[in-house]
Scaffold this motif. Structure first.
Motif, PDB file in Angstrom:
ATOM      1  N   TYR A 185     -75.239  17.317 -60.006  1.00 39.19           N
ATOM      2  CA  TYR A 185     -75.180  16.780 -58.646  1.00 39.19           C
ATOM      3  C   TYR A 185     -75.119  17.913 -57.622  1.00 39.19           C
ATOM      4  CZ  TYR A 185     -74.447  11.913 -60.094  1.00 39.19           C
ATOM      5  OH  TYR A 185     -74.607  10.652 -60.613  1.00 39.19           O
ATOM      6  N   ALA A 186     -74.377  18.967 -57.944  1.00 40.02           N
ATOM      7  CA  ALA A 186     -74.240  20.094 -57.021  1.00 40.02           C
ATOM      8  C   ALA A 186     -75.586  20.742 -56.736  1.00 40.02           C
ATOM      9  CB  ALA A 186     -73.270  21.127 -57.598  1.00 40.02           C
ATOM     10  N   ILE A 187     -76.434  20.830 -57.749  1.00 41.06           N
ATOM     11  CA  ILE A 187     -77.746  21.456 -57.569  1.00 41.06           C
ATOM     12  C   ILE A 187     -78.611  20.644 -56.611  1.00 41.06           C
ATOM     13  CG2 ILE A 187     -79.919  22.056 -58.725  1.00 41.06           C
ATOM     14  CD1 ILE A 187     -78.227  22.793 -61.193  1.00 41.06           C
ATOM     15  N   VAL A 188     -78.746  19.347 -56.867  1.00 40.23           N
ATOM     16  CA  VAL A 188     -79.624  18.540 -56.010  1.00 40.23           C
ATOM     17  C   VAL A 188     -79.053  18.408 -54.606  1.00 40.23           C
ATOM     18  CG1 VAL A 188     -80.685  17.262 -57.923  1.00 40.23           C
ATOM     19  CG2 VAL A 188     -78.594  16.367 -56.885  1.00 40.23           C
ATOM     20  N   TRP A 189     -77.727  18.305 -54.508  1.00 40.02           N
ATOM     21  CA  TRP A 189     -77.090  18.215 -53.183  1.00 40.02           C
ATOM     22  C   TRP A 189     -77.246  19.524 -52.433  1.00 40.02           C
ATOM     23  CZ3 TRP A 189     -72.856  20.792 -51.002  1.00 40.02           C
ATOM     24  CH2 TRP A 189     -72.353  20.243 -49.814  1.00 40.02           C
ATOM     25  N   GLY A 190     -77.050  20.624 -53.131  1.00 42.16           N
ATOM     26  CA  GLY A 190     -77.169  21.934 -52.496  1.00 42.16           C
ATOM     27  C   GLY A 190     -78.570  22.212 -52.002  1.00 42.16           C
ATOM     28  N   ILE A 191     -79.567  21.841 -52.803  1.00 41.18           N
ATOM     29  CA  ILE A 191     -80.960  22.040 -52.396  1.00 41.18           C
ATOM     30  C   ILE A 191     -81.287  21.196 -51.172  1.00 41.18           C
ATOM     31  CG2 ILE A 191     -83.370  21.660 -53.080  1.00 41.18           C
ATOM     32  CD1 ILE A 191     -82.563  22.409 -55.922  1.00 41.18           C
ATOM     33  N   LYS A 192     -80.828  19.947 -51.176  1.00 42.58           N
ATOM     34  CA  LYS A 192     -81.093  19.069 -50.039  1.00 42.58           C
ATOM     35  C   LYS A 192     -80.449  19.625 -48.769  1.00 42.58           C
ATOM     36  CE  LYS A 192     -80.838  14.255 -48.501  1.00 42.58           C
ATOM     37  NZ  LYS A 192     -80.457  12.864 -48.858  1.00 42.58           N
ATOM     38  N   LYS A 193     -79.223  20.127 -48.897  1.00 42.83           N
ATOM     39  CA  LYS A 193     -78.526  20.693 -47.742  1.00 42.83           C
ATOM     40  C   LYS A 193     -79.249  21.944 -47.255  1.00 42.83           C
ATOM     41  CE  LYS A 193     -73.767  21.463 -46.210  1.00 42.83           C
ATOM     42  NZ  LYS A 193     -73.694  20.204 -45.426  1.00 42.83           N
ATOM     43  N   PHE A 194     -79.700  22.777 -48.180  1.00 41.83           N
ATOM     44  CA  PHE A 194     -80.440  23.989 -47.810  1.00 41.83           C
ATOM     45  C   PHE A 194     -81.753  23.633 -47.123  1.00 41.83           C
ATOM     46  CE2 PHE A 194     -83.963  26.775 -49.003  1.00 41.83           C
ATOM     47  CZ  PHE A 194     -83.585  27.949 -48.360  1.00 41.83           C
ATOM     48  N   ASP A 195     -82.488  22.668 -47.673  1.00 43.78           N
ATOM     49  CA  ASP A 195     -83.770  22.265 -47.080  1.00 43.78           C
ATOM     50  C   ASP A 195     -83.597  21.823 -45.632  1.00 43.78           C
ATOM     51  OD1 ASP A 195     -85.225  22.828 -49.344  1.00 43.78           O
ATOM     52  OD2 ASP A 195     -85.303  20.755 -50.057  1.00 43.78           O
ATOM     53  N   LYS A 196     -82.523  21.086 -45.388  1.00 43.88           N
ATOM     54  CA  LYS A 196     -82.262  20.589 -44.032  1.00 43.88           C
ATOM     55  C   LYS A 196     -82.003  21.742 -43.076  1.00 43.88           C
ATOM     56  CE  LYS A 196     -79.329  17.318 -41.517  1.00 43.88           C
ATOM     57  NZ  LYS A 196     -78.185  16.347 -41.650  1.00 43.88           N
ATOM     58  N   VAL A 197     -81.161  22.687 -43.505  1.00 42.58           N
ATOM     59  CA  VAL A 197     -80.848  23.843 -42.665  1.00 42.58           C
ATOM     60  C   VAL A 197     -82.067  24.737 -42.507  1.00 42.58           C
ATOM     61  CG1 VAL A 197     -79.457  25.950 -42.522  1.00 42.58           C
ATOM     62  CG2 VAL A 197     -78.399  23.806 -43.258  1.00 42.58           C
ATOM     63  N   HIS A 198     -82.787  24.939 -43.602  1.00 42.01           N
ATOM     64  CA  HIS A 198     -83.967  25.806 -43.578  1.00 42.01           C
ATOM     65  C   HIS A 198     -85.038  25.244 -42.645  1.00 42.01           C
ATOM     66  CE1 HIS A 198     -86.653  28.866 -44.989  1.00 42.01           C
ATOM     67  NE2 HIS A 198     -87.511  28.002 -45.490  1.00 42.01           N
ATOM     68  N   LYS A 199     -85.178  23.939 -42.652  1.00 40.17           N
ATOM     69  CA  LYS A 199     -86.162  23.292 -41.783  1.00 40.17           C
ATOM     70  C   LYS A 199     -85.809  23.518 -40.311  1.00 40.17           C
ATOM     71  CE  LYS A 199     -88.441  18.839 -41.031  1.00 40.17           C
ATOM     72  NZ  LYS A 199     -88.498  17.402 -41.453  1.00 40.17           N
ATOM     73  N   LYS A 200     -84.527  23.422 -39.981  1.00 39.51           N
ATOM     74  CA  LYS A 200     -84.083  23.650 -38.608  1.00 39.51           C
ATOM     75  C   LYS A 200     -84.314  25.107 -38.208  1.00 39.51           C
ATOM     76  CE  LYS A 200     -80.475  20.094 -38.350  1.00 39.51           C
ATOM     77  NZ  LYS A 200     -79.013  19.868 -38.192  1.00 39.51           N
TER      78      LYS A 200
END
Length: 221
Positions: A185-200
């Motif tokens: 869960y940490a991996i998929v959650w972490g990637i999703k959080k990173f993608d959101k920040v990276h997109k911004k």
């Protein structure tokens, strides 16, 4: 302890913040932690063909694709423990299995009971006396086992007038560990959080470049 649900994981990390230590293509180092508490912090590090997760809940190394974020990315935070376990890198097959699963005493007893029931169903000509004796031995030697060592010895050594657990499926006695599911869960959650920040960040950088370009044009006039 049962494995965590997504809801339980999300509760654990509700105050976690992302710190991007490195972000250069597939070379990444991301830190996730509660600023006020180091409990259940974790790091995700990637390089070509590898993703490493480390921290308070354990460590795992995966390898499958050049960019492992493409392998794990899940917008709905869905995990695939069976398939992902095959991609764990370890020193041996036994160590790989131990990194994501644990022996479950109750599951071993359940599996032994199923094997016994199959035997009894296939041997309905067994006398009532033998049937009662077999069930008594099973109760004393197997069902009363208190740990992995006891039940392994009991199952391997069990013999009642030719009935043995000679084809017992030991791998079926293992279940996913709490930490393994949590890390998935940490991996998929972490990637999703990173993608959101990276997109911004990409959007801000694009806007900044546009403004700089407009300023250069204005100065050139």
């Amino acid at each position: 302890m049962t494995t965590p649900t997504l809801e339980q994981f999300l509760e654990d990390v509700k105050n976690h913040e992302l710190t991007i230590v490195k972000n250069d293509g597939v070379f990444r180092h991301l830190k996730f932690s509660n600023p006020n508490d180091c409990n259940q912090y974790f790091n995700i590090t990637t390089s070509p063909n590898y993703l490493v997760i480390t921290g308070d809940m354990g460590s795992l190394v995966f390898s499958r694709l050049y960019d492992m974020f493409d392998f794990f990315r899940s917008d709905n935070l869905k995990i695939n423990p069976d398939y992902w376990a095959e991609k764990i890198q370890s020193t041996s097959h036994e160590a790989q299995i131990a990194s994501y699963s644990k022996f479950d005493l109750e599951q071993a007893k359940k599996n032994a009971q199923e094997d016994l029931n199959t035997y009894l169903g296939d041997n309905d000509d067994l006398s009532e006396e033998d049937r009662a004796s077999l069930l008594e031995d099973f109760e004393l030697e197997i069902l009363r086992s208190e740990d992995e060592y006891e039940i392994v010895e009991a199952i391997r050594n069990f013999n009642f007038k030719g009935f043995e657990f000679d084809e017992f499926y030991w791998d079926g006695c293992r279940v996913y560990s709490y930490s393994y599911i949590w890390l998935c869960y940490a991996i998929v959650w972490g990637i999703k959080k990173f993608d959101k920040v990276h997109k911004k960040l990409k959007r801000k950088n694009k806007q900044k470049r546009r403004k700089n370009k407009q300023k250069r044009k204005a100065k050139a006039k």
